[in-house]
Design a protein around this motif. Structure first.
Motif, PDB file in Angstrom:
ATOM      1  N   LYS A 199       0.836  -1.209   0.000  1.00 22.99           N
ATOM      2  CA  LYS A 199       0.000   0.000   0.000  1.00 22.99           C
ATOM      3  C   LYS A 199       0.871   1.259   0.000  1.00 22.99           C
ATOM      4  N   GLU A 252      -7.853   0.347  -1.802  1.00 24.60           N
ATOM      5  CA  GLU A 252      -7.639   0.421  -0.355  1.00 24.60           C
ATOM      6  C   GLU A 252      -6.531   1.410  -0.005  1.00 24.60           C
ATOM      7  N   ALA A 253      -5.462   1.413  -0.768  1.00 21.59           N
ATOM      8  CA  ALA A 253      -4.333   2.299  -0.492  1.00 21.59           C
ATOM      9  C   ALA A 253      -4.695   3.761  -0.695  1.00 21.59           C
ATOM     10  N   ILE A 271      -6.420  -3.560  -4.022  1.00 19.66           N
ATOM     11  CA  ILE A 271      -5.448  -2.987  -3.087  1.00 19.66           C
ATOM     12  C   ILE A 271      -5.079  -1.562  -3.464  1.00 19.66           C
TER      13      ILE A 271
END
Length: 221
Positions: free
Chosen positions: A76, A101-102, A98
């Protein structure tokens, strides 16, 4: 252009004798679209200097972005650093999740459960709204859209199936443009012991639009 393909997970063990790795699948299909590019496979636990490559592609994985693994947080951080440096990034399936999310989104197990097989997506990735068939193989998906993004593909069950980021050169997709029909079929067989909500049945040929979208994005078209 030097493109780093971050291998977030391997091909399942029962299929490794028959099929190449995920980075090799991408390389084989992207090289004809990007003849001047070079490709480097990067282990997800050994990312190195984000400035060392011109662009990145993050593959799928059997893991979830919420798993307690030592490489999740560094990945991340790497994504955020690449975004700050305006390095083009492409995320596929886990890579799609991801990146979200990051950069401020959230991923969870989908209420609809597993989606496997061919899915019909409504997309505006090429500028015109159309319906396309793409391979799907996931049980997680984005449930909160990251800021500074526009949705460029969706289904009724997967509203954030592809995102284009507006503050950094990032394109990410939930589906798997790298999958061949034989690989998709064998991967579904590997999952047959688990509860799965199948998508549309496999067709005689898969559309190559998804990989061409990635090639166009990485080439700046």
């Amino acid at each position: 252009m030097k493109i780093g393909i971050i291998e977030c997970g391997p091909v399942p063990a029962p299929l490794r004798e028959r099929y190449d790795s995920y980075p090799a699948m991408f390389r084989a299909q992207l090289q004809p679209l990007l003849p001047a590019a070079t490709f480097e496979t990067i282990a997800v636990a050994a990312l190195g200097d984000v400035a060392a490559r011109d662009a990145y592609l993050l593959t799928g994985s059997r893991h979830g972005v919420y798993d307690d693994l030592p490489w999740i947080a560094p990945l991340k951080d790497f994504i955020r650093a690449a975004a700050r440096l305006q390095r083009p990034m492409v995320g596929v399936c886990f890579g799609h999740q991801i990146i979200a999310e990051a950069l401020g989104g959230r991923v969870e197990k989908a209420a609809a459960g597993w989606r496997v097989g061919l899915e019909q997506y409504t997309t505006s990735l090429n500028g015109d709204t159309q319906s396309v068939m793409m391979p799907a193989f996931h049980q997680d998906q984005i449930v909160v859209q990251p800021p500074d993004t526009e949705v460029v593909a969706n289904t009724a069950a997967c509203p954030f199936a592809a995102l284009r980021y507006t503050a950094a050169p990032i394109l990410s997709v939930q589906f798997h443009p790298e999958f061949s029909l034989p690989y998709l079929t064998d991967l579904i067989t590997c999952l047959s012991q688990q509860a799965a909500a199948p998508g549309l049945p496999p067709q005689p040929a898969l559309d190559d639009k998804g990989m061409r979208w990635i090639g166009d994005f990485l080439s700046g078209r």
